[in-house]
Write an enzyme that holds these catalytic residues in place. Structure first.
Site, PDB file in Angstrom:
ATOM      1  CD  GLU A 226      -2.894  -1.123   2.340  1.00 12.64           C
ATOM      2  OE1 GLU A 226      -2.340  -1.427   3.421  1.00 12.64           O
ATOM      3  OE2 GLU A 226      -4.101  -0.898   2.242  1.00 12.64           O
TER       4      GLU A 226
ATOM      5  CD  GLU B 119      -3.282  -6.445   3.915  1.00 14.41           C
ATOM      6  OE1 GLU B 119      -3.178  -7.252   2.962  1.00 14.41           O
ATOM      7  OE2 GLU B 119      -2.769  -5.308   3.892  1.00 14.41           O
TER       8      GLU B 119
HETATM    9  C1  3H9 Z   1      -1.392  -4.974   7.145  1.00 13.20           C
HETATM   10  O1  3H9 Z   1      -0.446  -4.634   6.502  1.00 13.20           O
HETATM   11  C2  3H9 Z   1      -2.595  -4.103   7.371  1.00 13.20           C
HETATM   12  C3  3H9 Z   1      -2.627  -2.885   6.506  1.00 13.20           C
HETATM   13  O2  3H9 Z   1      -3.236  -3.157   5.285  1.00 13.20           O
HETATM   14  C4  3H9 Z   1      -3.441  -1.791   7.105  1.00 13.20           C
HETATM   15  C5  3H9 Z   1      -2.975  -1.171   8.352  1.00 13.20           C
HETATM   16  C6  3H9 Z   1      -3.771   0.045   8.767  1.00 13.20           C
HETATM   17  N1  3H9 Z   1       4.607  -7.457  11.710  1.00 13.20           N
HETATM   18  O3  3H9 Z   1       7.693 -15.262   8.723  1.00 13.20           O
HETATM   19  P1  3H9 Z   1       9.097 -15.130   9.205  1.00 13.20           P
HETATM   20  C7  3H9 Z   1       8.149 -11.182  12.113  1.00 13.20           C
HETATM   21  S1  3H9 Z   1      -1.435  -6.492   7.904  1.00 13.20           S
HETATM   22  C8  3H9 Z   1       5.350  -7.830  12.778  1.00 13.20           C
HETATM   23  O4  3H9 Z   1       9.643 -16.211  10.059  1.00 13.20           O
HETATM   24  P2  3H9 Z   1      10.071 -15.372   6.507  1.00 13.20           P
HETATM   25  C9  3H9 Z   1       7.763 -12.614  12.448  1.00 13.20           C
HETATM   26  O5  3H9 Z   1       6.878 -12.677  13.528  1.00 13.20           O
HETATM   27  C10 3H9 Z   1       0.161  -7.194   7.571  1.00 13.20           C
HETATM   28  N2  3H9 Z   1       6.239  -8.839  12.742  1.00 13.20           N
HETATM   29  O6  3H9 Z   1      10.126 -14.859   8.004  1.00 13.20           O
HETATM   30  C11 3H9 Z   1       9.127 -13.201  12.743  1.00 13.20           C
HETATM   31  O7  3H9 Z   1       9.475 -12.839  14.067  1.00 13.20           O
HETATM   32  P3  3H9 Z   1      10.345 -13.823  14.978  1.00 13.20           P
HETATM   33  C12 3H9 Z   1       0.271  -7.711   6.197  1.00 13.20           C
HETATM   34  C13 3H9 Z   1       6.368  -9.505  11.593  1.00 13.20           C
HETATM   35  O8  3H9 Z   1      11.311 -14.904   5.865  1.00 13.20           O
HETATM   36  C14 3H9 Z   1      10.060 -12.465  11.790  1.00 13.20           C
HETATM   37  O9  3H9 Z   1       9.351 -11.289  11.391  1.00 13.20           O
HETATM   38  N3  3H9 Z   1       1.529  -8.414   6.037  1.00 13.20           N
HETATM   39  C15 3H9 Z   1       5.618  -9.170  10.453  1.00 13.20           C
HETATM   40  O10 3H9 Z   1       9.726 -16.813   6.455  1.00 13.20           O
HETATM   41  C16 3H9 Z   1      10.388 -13.260  10.546  1.00 13.20           C
HETATM   42  O11 3H9 Z   1       9.172 -13.724   9.961  1.00 13.20           O
HETATM   43  C17 3H9 Z   1       1.667  -9.708   6.330  1.00 13.20           C
HETATM   44  O12 3H9 Z   1       0.725 -10.377   6.722  1.00 13.20           O
HETATM   45  C18 3H9 Z   1       4.705  -8.090  10.540  1.00 13.20           C
HETATM   46  N4  3H9 Z   1       3.964  -7.706   9.484  1.00 13.20           N
HETATM   47  O13 3H9 Z   1       8.827 -14.644   5.845  1.00 13.20           O
HETATM   48  C19 3H9 Z   1       3.026 -10.299   6.130  1.00 13.20           C
HETATM   49  N5  3H9 Z   1       5.958 -10.023   9.451  1.00 13.20           N
HETATM   50  O14 3H9 Z   1      11.653 -13.970  14.264  1.00 13.20           O
HETATM   51  C20 3H9 Z   1       3.368 -11.217   7.254  1.00 13.20           C
HETATM   52  C21 3H9 Z   1       6.891 -10.835   9.947  1.00 13.20           C
HETATM   53  O15 3H9 Z   1      10.362 -13.138  16.276  1.00 13.20           O
HETATM   54  N6  3H9 Z   1       4.703 -11.750   7.133  1.00 13.20           N
HETATM   55  N7  3H9 Z   1       7.148 -10.545  11.235  1.00 13.20           N
HETATM   56  O16 3H9 Z   1       9.557 -15.130  15.009  1.00 13.20           O
HETATM   57  C22 3H9 Z   1       5.032 -12.741   6.298  1.00 13.20           C
HETATM   58  O17 3H9 Z   1       4.257 -13.219   5.502  1.00 13.20           O
HETATM   59  C23 3H9 Z   1       6.438 -13.277   6.412  1.00 13.20           C
HETATM   60  O18 3H9 Z   1       6.934 -12.928   7.673  1.00 13.20           O
HETATM   61  C24 3H9 Z   1       7.421 -12.779   5.331  1.00 13.20           C
HETATM   62  C25 3H9 Z   1       8.851 -13.268   5.690  1.00 13.20           C
HETATM   63  C26 3H9 Z   1       7.007 -13.360   3.970  1.00 13.20           C
HETATM   64  C27 3H9 Z   1       7.441 -11.284   5.253  1.00 13.20           C
END
Ligand code: 3H9
Length: 654
Positions: free
Chosen positions: A104, A124
């Site tokens: 976004e 999301e």
């Molecule tokens: C959103 O964006 C809402 C908006 O539209 C509107 C707002 C108003 N936040 O998965 P991994 C941490 S909703 C905080 O093992 P990978 C995760 O907990 C969001 N922390 O790595 C982990 O911590 P730890 C939309 C986050 O390489 C560490 O990062 N976005 C977030 O296998 C490593 O993560 C998503 O839903 C976050 N957003 O995969 C994306 N993301 O090491 C969610 C990650 O302490 N994330 N962490 O366990 C993912 O899909 C994967 O983490 C990603 C990396 C593909 C990015």
């Protein structure tokens, strides 16, 4: 504290760099830093601004750890409106995964470039949410209504190339992204490129019927989930209202999602899944053994599916069977599954052929001399498994990991059949193994730390979600299935019909009701397992008398055309009066009073049975934590993600 966002003027280009490991999520500090930087750029000598991220990825979304807490300004939608309103041209430079609020942010920039390997998307919906910072409003303006619906309701990221084709990315930059983006920003300025605001563009022509088509499609696919329906409503608003009104709609429905129990459950699962991959007491720097090739014993449905999981991750597999004939059958199943993957559009013909070429067959254990890991996937006969492990002990090189895919058996007893129990571990895949994400990793009493660390990391490589279990009969998932199944039998005797039980559970959200699951798995499996038990061990006959009688009548489940239901050629279940007669007969023999059982009671008792057993599993240390159990049930047993798993559901229901 220094800001995770820095701003510097490089000649005529203002460069905003975000460096907030691990994934540059839009925490309050990042939002504030971005706001300060974009404001600074309005008043300096910059001609254009580039937003770029350090580390492994562009912004991966809003900071999920802040959800459920009081909002702190600047709020993301307002920040992004400020970025879009910039009087200086803004370019976003994407690498890694630009997701959710991250993409976004890119949409609020005036131009977008990306590294060739970048992916963009809106995950999301997997958190029970919708893009709440203009994603539902800007995406259809750039890519059209249908592409927006597909991208946002599926939650599946797409590659930069595809994003460019549908108009969401303007340029792919090979080589150094930062330098390339700065050079492109200069070119844009030099060529007089306009400040192009996504919010000011018109949504391309579309057919109004499309919204109802998606609504009914999603009602089937995302049963009971509110976010997908709200996403459609937001995109419809984008297509039919002003940008401002559409944003107001998005905000209203985003907040409704954020406050829902469904999103709380799905956010719990997000963190539970990541925590499940961590093993208490296992140091982060535990060494891992290199896994370059693997062997699989058994070319059945399970062995074939496991082979595909590894081949799909580029790891060569040698599949062992007892005869050439059996091997041919096993490899034919693999061929059929790959053809299915191509048909469903999961792999291209070329990709499938490349993966398939990594699987070779053999009837000789000597072929396993050099592999780094062997997974035994033969049927559940403990003596046979021990014999196989004794043979593997001789055939495999020192240091090779020896894993069993057993669903129930004692991994320690299997390990004891070798002279190297420290190399032995359980890897319990779920069928179909090339599709199901769950992997129960069973840590034996003597399993070495580096073996466990290796298998946990390997699971991620083959795109599975690993959960550690201690050794007990059935481990986490199948052990919980036992009281669940027994409760289903009691409900039948007390007055519910098989279809009432199944329909009640499916309406509540389970992918499949318990009796349909037993029919699918085969009633003979439980029957055979019970044959080996004493009457005492079998427990209350009320919990197994009906399925035993069904098996004795030749009703083994789907595979024999009848079990708790009758099945036609298309395997469609229909209620069968013969089954009701058996239930009535057993109830009367065992003196069970028949009464009306409500759907609410069915759900409460079945889910209650899972929760009670889950608590014991945590108390005994078989599972490390209750969130692990939730991950097992959602990824392996069709428990609805929007309810967060049995333990989360139980804890929130008191
Ligand atoms: C959103 O964006 C809402 C908006 O539209 C509107 C707002 C108003 N936040 O998965 P991994 C941490 S909703 C905080 O093992 P990978 C995760 O907990 C969001 N922390 O790595 C982990 O911590 P730890 C939309 C986050 O390489 C560490 O990062 N976005 C977030 O296998 C490593 O993560 C998503 O839903 C976050 N957003 O995969 C994306 N993301 O090491 C969610 C990650 O302490 N994330 N962490 O366990 C993912 O899909 C994967 O983490 C990603 C990396 C593909 C990015």
């Amino acid at each position: 504290m220094s800001s995770p966002v820095s701003y510097q003027l490089e000649d005529t280009i203002g460069v905003i760099s975000i460096d907030s490991p691990p994934v540059n999520a839009l925490s309050h500090a990042v939002r504030q830093g971005l706001l300060d930087a974009i404001n600074a750029a309005q008043n300096d000598a910059s001609e254009a601004v580039v937003i770029v991220c350090a580390g492994r990825t562009f912004i991966a979304g809003a900071d999920i750890t802040e959800f459920g807490k009081p909002l702190k300004d600047p709020w993301l939608p307002d920040l992004l409106n400020t970025i879009e309103a910039s009087a200086k041209l803004v370019v976003a430079a994407l690498h890694g995964t630009a997701l959710g609020g991250g993409f976004e942010t890119a949409l609020a920039a005036h131009y977008r470039c990306a590294a060739p390997g970048a992916k963009i998307g809106f995950p999301e919906v997997h958190l029970g949410l919708l893009p709440g910072a203009g994603g539902t409003q800007r995406t259809p303006r750039l890519a059209g209504v249908q592409a927006a619906l597909d991208l946002i309701t599926s939650g599946t990221p797409i590659a930069a190339g595809e994003a460019q084709e549908i108009g969401l990315i303007d340029k792919i930059i090979d080589g150094d992204l930062r330098a390339g983006a700065i050079a492109w920003a200069r070119e844009l300025v030099a060529s007089g490129a306009k400040i192009r605001r996504s919010s000011e563009q018109d949504v391309p022509e579309f057919d109004h019927a499309i919204f109802d088509v998606y609504r009914s499609k999603l009602a089937r696919r995302a049963r009971g989930q509110v976010a997908p329906d709200h996403i459609v409503a937001c995109i419809e608003a984008a297509a039919t209202m002003t940008f401002e009104d559409g944003m107001a709609k998005e905000r209203e429905l985003f907040m409704a999602c954020m406050d829902s129990s469904q999103s709380a459950a799905m956010r719990h699962l997000f963190f539970a899944e990541r925590l499940a991959a961590k093993v208490d007491g296992l140091a982060k720097d535990t060494p891992q053994r290199p896994i370059k090739s693997i062997g699989i014993i058994g070319g059945g449905t399970m062995g074939g599916g496991i082979a595909m999981s590894f081949a799909n991750a580029g790891i060569p597999v040698t599949m062992i069977e007892i005869s050439e004939e059996a091997l041919e059958r096993g490899l034919a199943i693999v061929d059929k599954n790959y053809a299915g993957s191509v048909k469903r559009g999961k792999l291209t013909q070329e990709q499938a052929a490349k993966c398939r070429a990594l699987i070779v067959g053999s009837v000789d254990y000597a072929s396993l001399a050099d592999v780094d890991l062997v997974i035994e996937a033969v049927f559940e006969d403990p003596e046979l498994k021990k014999k196989i492990f004794a043979k593997l002990d001789k055939a495999c090189k020192a240091g090779a990991i020896l894993a069993t895919n057993t669903s129930y058996q004692d991994v320690d007893a299997i390990a004891a059949a070798t002279g190297r129990p420290e190399d032995v571990i359980g890897m319990h895949f779920f069928s179909p193994a090339h599709i199901m994400k769950l992997l129960e990793v069973v840590r034996g009493k003597k399993t070495a730390d580096d073996v466990l660390a290796t298998v946990m990391a390997l699971a991620k490589k083959i795109r599975k979600v690993p959960v550690v279990s201690g050794v007990c009969y059935g481990f986490i998932g199948n052990r919980m299935l036992s009281p669940y199944g027994k409760t289903a039998q009691l409900l039948l005797l007390e007055g519910a019909s098989p279809q009432q039980v199944d329909n009640a559970m499916e309406a509540w959200g389970m992918a499949m009701g318990p009796l349909r699951v037993f029919d699918l798995a085969g009633l003979d499996i439980g029957y055979k397992a019970r044959e080996a038990l004493s009457d005492d061990e079998k427990g209350d006959p009320k919990s197994y008398r009906v399925p035993d009688l069904l098996v004795e009548m030749g009703r083994l489940g789907q595979k024999s055309g009848a079990g708790f239901y009758h099945y036609d050629d298309a395997r469609k279940p229909t209620p069968d009066s013969a089954v009701q007669e058996i239930i009535d007969q057993v109830a009367s023999e065992l003196g069970v009073d028949r009464r009306t059982v409500t759907d609410e009671e069915i759900v409460a008792r079945l889910i209650g049975a899972l929760i009670d057993e889950g608590k014991k599993i945590v108390a005994e240390g078989i599972a490390q934590r209750s969130g692990d159990i939730d991950v097992v049930y959602v990824y392996g047993y069709g428990f609805p993600a929007a309810r967060g798993g049995p333990m989360f559901y139980g804890a929130n229901r008191g």
